[in-house]
Design an enzyme around this catalytic site. Structure first.
Site, PDB file in Angstrom:
ATOM      1  N   LYS A   1      47.379  28.635  33.628  1.00 12.42           N
ATOM      2  CA  LYS A   1      48.167  29.709  34.227  1.00 12.42           C
ATOM      3  C   LYS A   1      47.949  30.973  33.405  1.00 12.42           C
ATOM      4  O   LYS A   1      48.205  30.994  32.197  1.00 12.42           O
ATOM      5  CB  LYS A   1      49.646  29.328  34.236  1.00 12.42           C
ATOM      6  CG  LYS A   1      50.529  30.417  34.838  1.00 12.42           C
ATOM      7  CD  LYS A   1      51.975  29.979  34.911  1.00 12.42           C
ATOM      8  CE  LYS A   1      52.837  31.057  35.515  1.00 12.42           C
ATOM      9  NZ  LYS A   1      54.245  30.659  35.578  1.00 12.42           N
TER      10      LYS A   1
ATOM     11  N   LYS B   1      45.977  29.045  38.330  1.00  9.60           N
ATOM     12  CA  LYS B   1      46.837  30.079  38.900  1.00  9.60           C
ATOM     13  C   LYS B   1      46.603  31.390  38.185  1.00  9.60           C
ATOM     14  O   LYS B   1      46.597  31.383  36.956  1.00  9.60           O
ATOM     15  CB  LYS B   1      48.290  29.641  38.716  1.00  9.60           C
ATOM     16  CG  LYS B   1      49.297  30.607  39.275  1.00  9.60           C
ATOM     17  CD  LYS B   1      50.681  30.145  38.936  1.00  9.60           C
ATOM     18  CE  LYS B   1      51.629  31.234  39.394  1.00  9.60           C
ATOM     19  NZ  LYS B   1      52.955  31.026  39.010  1.00  9.60           N
TER      20      LYS B   1
HETATM   21  C1  PBG Z   1      57.630  30.935  36.720  1.00  9.43           C
HETATM   22  C2  PBG Z   1      56.636  31.206  37.760  1.00  9.43           C
HETATM   23  C3  PBG Z   1      55.995  32.424  38.097  1.00  9.43           C
HETATM   24  C4  PBG Z   1      55.213  32.156  39.218  1.00  9.43           C
HETATM   25  C5  PBG Z   1      55.376  30.816  39.515  1.00  9.43           C
HETATM   26  N1  PBG Z   1      56.235  30.243  38.595  1.00  9.43           N
HETATM   27  C6  PBG Z   1      56.153  33.761  37.521  1.00  9.43           C
HETATM   28  C7  PBG Z   1      55.638  34.070  36.192  1.00  9.43           C
HETATM   29  O1  PBG Z   1      55.062  33.244  35.486  1.00  9.43           O
HETATM   30  O2  PBG Z   1      55.849  35.215  35.786  1.00  9.43           O
HETATM   31  C8  PBG Z   1      54.372  33.157  39.960  1.00  9.43           C
HETATM   32  C9  PBG Z   1      54.200  32.869  41.407  1.00  9.43           C
HETATM   33  C10 PBG Z   1      53.646  33.959  42.237  1.00  9.43           C
HETATM   34  O3  PBG Z   1      53.345  35.079  41.789  1.00  9.43           O
HETATM   35  O4  PBG Z   1      53.502  33.700  43.431  1.00  9.43           O
HETATM   36  N2  PBG Z   1      57.149  30.742  35.440  1.00  9.43           N
END
Ligand code: PBG
Length: 328
Positions: free
Chosen positions: A200, A253
């Site tokens: 991520k 992601k």
């Molecule tokens: C929480 C989380 C996030 C997303 C999914 N889970 C936000 C982040 O990490 O700031 C992002 C999802 C999206 O942008 O569609 N940690």
């Protein structure tokens, strides 16, 4: 005279022949729709930066999730927006009255057959908006991985107790997958799979989500725990660690700017691989479609197909609910 010309176009002559040699087939089985659950009753708030996506109170979410099922969607990913935030994000393990726990119980009963996946993180639940506990180090507040682990386990087990079919830790907390696996196993949930947000990235594509889930960091950013978007070898190490901690599925992601990572992940690990087509990617398509610059359905079909072609088995997307339109 043209005996040396290789006529690859022969196999593209019409839709019948194209469909016979098509290498990548998209199915609604591959799609997961995120759903935002807001505290309160009778809430249906459209998210301004994600037109067509809403925050739903538990009562209102039921008809929406039923409508997803009618569109063929088999799995949803739940995010919660609790009434009260605090430094630890205690709502996340509130068995009796946590926002996600309430949603799980209601949806489990009202929409049987829908696979309920929960996002396991703290940023929507902490008053500081970071994905775990903070400690002071050299005069600065930083996320503390080690003390966050215990709360992470509490949250995942509480979700499982309330009926989660799968948990998805998204905080990039070192050791998180292993601790969640151990706690689930100890408490009778060895059957609950973990979808790990393994690679991520600290991405600017999450902007609209932070409106949707109201989980923006109140200071600083997430670059000290989410990955640097310049790196790809490191993503393989992250995935390797999560696989060794017994993740059942691994995720990359965001999706579109990260197809090289999806490809490498699938090639290297042969794990069930998930691509998260994030909020900013949704918003870009929506904005262009609203201006009449792109055909939304056709673009979504192309995006989903290309993510599968790159190696994704599953796709999480706010556009999942639209797929029935082109998947006939
Ligand atoms: C929480 C989380 C996030 C997303 C999914 N889970 C936000 C982040 O990490 O700031 C992002 C999802 C999206 O942008 O569609 N940690």
């Amino acid at each position: 005279m043209n005996e040396f010309i290789q006529r690859l176009s022969r196999m593209r002559a019409n839709e019948t022949i194209r469909s016979m040699v098509r290498e990548t087939i998209l199915s609604v089985d591959d799609l997961i729709q995120p759903v935002f659950i807001h505290h309160g009753e009778n809430v249906r708030n459209e998210i301004s930066s994600m037109p067509g996506q809403f925050q739903w109170s538990v009562d209102k979410s039921i008809d929406y999730v039923k409508s997803l099922q009618d569109c063929g969607i088999k799995a949803i990913l739940l995010f919660g927006i609790p009434e009260k935030k605090d430094p630890q994000g205690t709502d996340t393990w509130n068995d009796k009255n946590g926002i996600i726990q309430n949603a799980l119980r209601a949806l489990r009963e009202a929409v049987p057959g829908m696979l309920l996946i929960t996002d396991v993180c703290f940023c929507e639940y902490t008053d500081h908006g970071h994905c775990g506990l903070l400690i002071e180090r050299n005069g600065e507040y930083v996320l503390d991985h080690d003390t966050t682990l215990n709360n992470l386990a509490l949250q995942a087990v509480s979700h499982a107790k309330a009926g989660a079919d799968m948990v998805a830790p998204s905080g990039m907390i070192d050791g998180g997958v292993g601790v969640i696996r151990e706690s689930l196993d100890e408490q009778g949930f060895s059957h609950v799979p973990i979808m790990a947000y393994s690679a991520k990235y600290a991405s600017n594509f999450y902007g609209p989500f932070r409106d949707a889930a109201q989980g923006s960091p109140q200071f600083g950013d997430r670059k000290s725990y989410q990955m640097d978007f310049a790196n790809s070898h490191e993503a393989m190490r992250e995935i390797d660690v999560d696989v060794s901690e017994n993740a059942d599925l691994v995720m990359v992601k965001p999706a579109l700017s990260y197809m090289d990572i999806i490809y490498r992940a699938k090639e290297s690990f042969k794990m069930p691989t998930v691509a998260y087509n994030v909020s900013g990617e949704y918003a870009m398509v929506k904005a262009a479609a609203e201006k009449g610059w792109l055909d939304e359905e056709k673009i979504v079909q192309e995006i989903f197909t290309s993510l599968k072609r790159a190696g994704a088995d599953l796709i999480i997307s706010y556009h999942a609910e639209m797929a029935y339109k082109f998947l006939k």
